[in-house]
Design an enzyme around this catalytic site. Structure first.
Site, PDB file in Angstrom:
ATOM      1  N   SER A 106     133.255  44.860  42.666  1.00  0.00           N
ATOM      2  CA  SER A 106     134.421  44.084  43.063  1.00  0.00           C
ATOM      3  C   SER A 106     135.042  44.611  44.357  1.00  0.00           C
ATOM      4  O   SER A 106     134.361  44.697  45.370  1.00  0.00           O
ATOM      5  CB  SER A 106     135.428  44.070  41.915  1.00  0.00           C
ATOM      6  OG  SER A 106     136.393  43.096  42.146  1.00  0.00           O
ATOM      7  N   ASP A 253     133.065  40.239  45.714  1.00  0.00           N
ATOM      8  CA  ASP A 253     132.430  39.332  44.746  1.00  0.00           C
ATOM      9  C   ASP A 253     133.175  38.006  44.619  1.00  0.00           C
ATOM     10  O   ASP A 253     132.906  37.209  43.714  1.00  0.00           O
ATOM     11  CB  ASP A 253     132.225  39.994  43.380  1.00  0.00           C
ATOM     12  CG  ASP A 253     133.535  40.347  42.699  1.00  0.00           C
ATOM     13  OD1 ASP A 253     134.476  40.754  43.407  1.00  0.00           O
ATOM     14  OD2 ASP A 253     133.626  40.216  41.459  1.00  0.00           O
TER      15      ASP A 253
HETATM   16 MG    MG Z   1     136.460  41.047  42.588  1.00  0.00          MG
END
Ligand code: MG
Length: 463
Positions: A106, A253
Site C-alpha cells: 500500500s 495500490d
Molecule cells: Mg493503499
C-alpha cells in the site's frame, strides 16, 4: 525490520538474514497457509485464486513465490499482473474465484511489500478467517498436491479496462458533464499502477489535457508514496504552473485518493470522502459510514442531506461490515478511501475520481471553491509510547469514567465527542503505542485537546 503478521495479511521489508523481514520462506509459508484455508473453506470443485500486484520493485519476486505456492497446493491462479487493489477485488467476484491475494504494501515505502488477503466476495478476510490463516501458517499444516493435480496459471490483463467500464456505467458518473468542462488534470501516481489506470480512466471520462507526473509503473517511488500534503509538493506546484483544474494523487495500490485544488492548496485527504459523499447523498437516500478516526465533516454532510452517519471501528473490514449493516450508500476512511457499494465493497480511488469529477463539473465551481463549501476541521495525530506494566485498558476505562457525561464510543478504543471536537484513543495492533487522534475547529485547538488528554493519561500512570 521484523515481519508483521496480522489478520489481514503479512508485511515486511525485503532483504536481511532470514530471521526477519518478508523473506521468500515467509512468503511461501503464508501463501501456502492462505491456499490451505481456501481449500478448506471453498465448496467449488476446482479452486481458483486471483492475484495482482502494485509496481514495487520486489513485486515480481514475490509474485513468483505466491504463484508457485498456490499451484503446489493444486489451486489455479489467474494473474492480473500490474493492477490495483480495487481491480483485484472486483475480479475475484467477476471470475467467481475462491479468493484473492494482492501483492502490495500500500502506502509504505519501496523497501516494503505485503500480501493482502481477499475472500470469495473480493473483500478483506474477517478477523476469524485471518486468525485461522495465521494458525495454519504457524503449524505449517499444508498438504501439497500430487504431480498430476498441480494448479494451472493464466495471465489476464483485461481487468483494469473492465473496472473502468463498470465505473463509466454507474448512473452517478456524469461523463457528459465532465467532458463539457474540458478539465485540465495533473496526476501523481508514484510510478506505480495508478500510472496505468488513472490516465485510462481520465481519457474515458473525456479529459484530454493530462499532465502525467511519476506515471511509469516501475516501482521507483520518487517520494514517500503516502498521499499526504508533505509528499505532494511537486504535484501542487505543477497544478499551478499548468493552470490545471485539479491535481490527483493515488497511493501505489490505488485505493487512496488525495486531491489538489487549482490554486495549489490541498483539498485534503479527509475531504475526498466528504466531497464524494456530498455528491452521492444529494442523489441517493441512505446512510454514510466512516471509521472513528475520520473527520466529523462527513457527519455534517450526511445531516445536511437529512441522512444518518455511523462511525465504525478502524480498518476497512470494519467499515464494510457497518456499511452493510446500516445499508449505507457511501462510506470509507478519512485517509482518502472511498467505498461506493454500487460498484463494490472496497476502497477505490478510481471510482472516487469519477464521482468527484462529476460533482466538480455539476457544481460549476473551482475545486478550491468547492472545498470551501465544507466545514473546516483540523486534526492532530499523536501517540503515547507504552512501557511494560502499563495497563492501558484500565486507563481507558478510567478516562471513560472521567468523561462519562460526554458522548462516548468504545467500539474501538475510546472516542469522546465534545461539542467542538473529538478525541480517539486507540491501542496500536502493531506497535507498543496508543494513538491519540483529535479534531477541532482549529489546529491549535486539536493539538491542545490531544495534549490535555495525554497529560491526564501520563499523570494516571505516573510515567
Ligand atoms: Mg493503499
Amino acid at each position: 525490520m521484523p515481519l508483521i503478521t496480522s489478520i489481514s495479511g503479512i508485511r515486511g521489508t525485503i532483504g536481511g538474514n532470514g530471521a526477519d523481514g518478508l523473506t521468500p520462506v515467509a512468503i511461501a509459508r503464508f501463501a501456502s497457509a492462505f491456499g490451505t484455508w481456501v481449500l478448506k473453506n471453498s465448496k467449488s470443485k476446482k479452486k481458483r485464486v486471483v492475484i495482482g500486484r502494485d509496481a514495487r520493485i520486489s513485486g515480481e519476486m514475490v509474485r513468483g513465490i505466491v504463484v508457485s505456492s498456490l499451484n503446489a497446493l493444486g489451486i489455479d491462479v489467474i494473474d492480473l499482473g500490474l493492477s490495483t487493489t480495487p481491480t483485484v477485488e472486483m475480479a475475484v467476484t467477476d471470475l467467481k474465484a475462491d479468493g484473492g491475494i494482492i501483492i502490495t504494501a500500500s502506502h509504505n515505502p519501496k523497501e516494503w511489500n505485503a500480501l493482502k488477503l481477499l475472500n470469495r466476495n473480493g473483500e478483506f478476510i474477517s478477523e476469524k478467517d485471518g486468525t485461522e490463516v495465521l494458525q495454519i501458517a504457524k503449524q505449517e499444516s499444508f498438504s501439497f498436491a500430487p504431480v498430476h493435480h498441480l494448479g494451472s496459471y493464466k495471465r489476464d490483463n483485461s481487468f483494469i479496462q473492465k473496472h473502468i467500464k463498470k465505473i463509466l456505467a454507474l448512473p452517478l458518473v456524469d461523463v457528459k458533464a465532465i467532458r463539457w468542462k474540458k478539465f485540465k488534470a495533473v496526476i501523481d501516481c508514484v510510478n506505480s499502477t495508478g500510472g496505468i489506470a488513472v490516465p485510462l480512466l481520465l481519457q474515458s471520462l473525456g479529459i484530454k489535457q493530462i499532465t502525467k507526473l511519476y506515471s511509469i509503473p516501475d516501482g521507483n517511488f520518487p517520494h514517500n508514496p503516502e498521499p499526504l500534503p508533505e509528499n505532494l509538493k511537486v504535484l501542487a506546484k505543477e497544478v499551478r504552473k499548468r493552470k490545471a483544474d485539479i491535481g490527483i494523487a493515488v497511493d501505489p495500490d490505488v485505493d487512496r485518493l488525495a486531491l489538489v485544488c487549482e490554486d495549489g492548496s490541498m483539498f485534503g485527504e479527509e475531504y475526498t470522502l466528504v466531497a464524494v459523499a456530498d455528491y452521492v447523498l444529494g442523489k441517493e437516500k441512505g446512510a454514510a459510514v466512516s471509521n472513528l478516526s475520520s473527520t466529523r465533516a462527513l457527519r455534517d454532510v450526511a445531516e445536511k442531506h437529512g441522512q444518518k452517519y455511523f462511525a465504525s471501528a478502524v480498518g476497512e473490514v470494519n467499515v464494510v461490515r457497518m456499511m452493510k449493516e446500516k445499508k449505507a450508500v457511501i462510506g470509507g476512511e478519512g485517509n482518502g478511501g472511498v467505498i461506493y457499494p454500487k460498484l463494490h465493497y472496497g476502497r477505490d480511488a478510481l471510482v472516487g475520481i469519477a464521482l468527484f469529477l462529476s460533482h466538480l463539473a455539476i457544481s460549476g465551481k473551482k475545486s478550491s471553491e468547492l472545498r470551501k463549501t465544507y466545514p473546516d476541521y483540523f486534526m492532530s495525530k499523536k501517540k503515547i509510547a507504552l512501557t511494560d506494566g502499563i495497563d492501558i485498558d484500565k486507563i481507558l476505562r478510567a478516562m471513560r469514567e472521567r468523561y462519562s457525561k460526554f458522548e462516548i464510543n468504545t467500539s474501538d478504543g475510546l472516542r469522546i465527542d465534545f461539542s467542538d471536537g473529538w478525541i480517539h484513543l486507540r491501542k496500536s495492533n502493531t506497535e507498543p503505542i496508543v494513538r491519540v487522534y483529535s479534531e477541532s475547529s482549529s489546529k491549535k485547538n486539536a493539538d491542545e485537546l490531544a495534549e490535555k488528554i495525554i497529560s491526564e493519561i501520563i499523570s494516571m500512570v505516573n510515567i
